[in-house]
Enzyme design. Structure first.
Site, short mmCIF file in Angstrom:
data_model
loop_
_atom_site.label_atom_id
_atom_site.label_comp_id
_atom_site.label_asym_id
_atom_site.label_seq_id
_atom_site.Cartn_x
_atom_site.Cartn_y
_atom_site.Cartn_z
N LYS A 196 0.86 -1.18 0.00
CA LYS A 196 0.00 0.00 0.00
C LYS A 196 0.90 1.23 0.00
CE LYS A 196 -3.69 2.32 2.49
NZ LYS A 196 -4.68 2.18 3.57
N LYS A 249 -2.17 -1.55 -3.88
CA LYS A 249 -3.06 -0.40 -3.80
C LYS A 249 -2.25 0.89 -3.85
CE LYS A 249 -6.13 1.74 -0.50
NZ LYS A 249 -6.72 1.66 0.80
C1 PBG Z 1 -7.30 3.40 5.63
C2 PBG Z 1 -7.70 3.09 4.24
C3 PBG Z 1 -7.56 4.01 3.19
C4 PBG Z 1 -8.13 3.40 2.08
C5 PBG Z 1 -8.57 2.14 2.46
N1 PBG Z 1 -8.29 1.96 3.82
C6 PBG Z 1 -7.05 5.39 3.17
C7 PBG Z 1 -5.74 5.73 3.74
O1 PBG Z 1 -4.83 4.91 3.85
O2 PBG Z 1 -5.60 6.88 4.12
C8 PBG Z 1 -8.21 4.08 0.74
C9 PBG Z 1 -9.25 3.61 -0.20
C10 PBG Z 1 -9.55 4.54 -1.31
O3 PBG Z 1 -8.95 5.62 -1.50
O4 PBG Z 1 -10.46 4.17 -2.05
N2 PBG Z 1 -6.71 2.48 6.40
#
Ligand code: PBG
Length: 326
Positions: A196, A249
């Site tokens: 991520k 992601k």
């Molecule tokens: C938070 C989380 C995020 C997303 C999924 N879980 C945002 C972040 O890390 O700030 C993002 C999903 C998206 O942008 O569609 N744990």
């Protein structure tokens, strides 16, 4: 060599194009992310995600049934927590009667065949909007993973099929797996957000859950967008620690990672087409600059071509409708 080899022969008409097609989308490829909130009989559109809503639990049930009837088999659950319940330790995250736990119970009772995944991270519960417990400017790792393991256990107790840790703390997959094993939840899966990135494409999601970081950014735990070897180490660790599915992601800017990981590892790879990717396609097509449906489908087939087995996308429902009418 030309003229013996004319690649256009396999593109001559729609029949031969369909026969030569290497990848296909199916509604069961999708994981539909769903946002929900307290209250009754309400749905609110998320301003930066046109056509996407937050539901109260009564209306969420209908939405999940609709997705299931379209052929989607999995939902990824995100709770929008009232500000009054937020603290630094994420205590509300492990409340057996919390919004997430009630959502899991209700959906399992009313749409039992939908495979439910739940987000595991502290940001929606944190007064600081960070994925972990904060000390000064620091996001604590080892203290956080203890809470994440408790959070995963409480979702398992509510009946979730798979937990999806999205926090990027070190060692959290092992901590969660150990907790689930020790407590007898041996068949609860883990889909790890292994790779991520600290991305600017999450903006609209943070509006949806009101979870933007209160200070700083997430660069001390999410990955540097410039890196790829590091992603291999992340995936390796997570599989060792007990992850069943590994995720990349965001999606479109990181297709190379989907490809590398799916070639190198044998567990299913999922990809998350995040909120900013959805917003870009929606905004450009609202302006008439892109064709909505064709751009959506092209973005989704790219994930399959890169090697993704599963695709979390806010387009899950719209794409499934199109696929069902083909
Ligand atoms: C938070 C989380 C995020 C997303 C999924 N879980 C945002 C972040 O890390 O700030 C993002 C999903 C998206 O942008 O569609 N744990």
């Amino acid at each position: 060599m030309f003229p013996e080899n004319r690649n256009r022969r396999l593109r001559k008409n729609s029949a031969i194009r369909a026969m030569a097609q290497e990848n296909r989308l199916h509604p069961s490829d999708f994981i539909v992310p769903l946002f929900f909130m307290e209250g009754e009989n309400k749905k609110e559109e998320i301003a930066s995600m046109p056509g996407y809503f937050r539901y109260t639990l009564d209306l969420l049930v209908g939405e999940v049934k609709e997705c299931y009837n379209l052929g989607i088999r999995s939902a990824l659950l995100f709770a929008k927590v009232d500000d009054s319940l937020k603290d630094n330790e994420g205590k509300e995250a492990i409340n057996p009667n919390g919004l997430m736990q009630r959502a899991i119970k209700k959906l399992k009772a009313e749409v039992p065949n939908m495979y439910l995944m739940s987000d595991i991270a502290l940001d929606p519960y944190s007064i600081n909007g960070h994925d972990g417990i904060v000390d000064g400017q620091e996001i604590l790792n080892d203290e956080t993973i203890e809470v994440l393991a408790e959070m995963a256990l409480s979702h398992a107790q509510a009946g979730v099929d798979m937990v999806a840790p999205s926090d990027m703390m070190d060692g959290r997959i092992g901590a969660i797996r150990e907790k689930l094993e020790n407590e007898g939840y041996t068949d609860v899966g883990i889909m790890s957000y292994s790779v991520k990135y600290a991305s600017s494409f999450y903006g609209p999601f943070r509006d949806a859950l009101d979870s933007a970081p209160g200070f700083g950014d997430k660069k001390t735990y999410q990955m540097n967008p410039a890196n790829s070897s590091e992603a291999m180490a992340e995936v390796d660790n997570d599989i060792d620690e007990g992850a069943d599915i590994v995720m990349v992601k965001p999606g479109m800017p990181y297709l190379d990672m989907v490809k590398q990981i799916s070639k190198q590892f044998d567990v299913p790879v999922s990809v998350y087409q995040v909120s900013g990717e959805y917003a870009m396609i929606k905004a450009a097509s609202e302006k008439g600059w892109l064709d909505h449906d064709n751009t959506m489908m092209e973005s989704l087939i790219g994930f399959k071509r890169a090697g993704a087995k599963l695709i979390a996308s806010y387009f899950a429902k719209e794409a499934s409708k199109l696929l069902n009418n083909e």
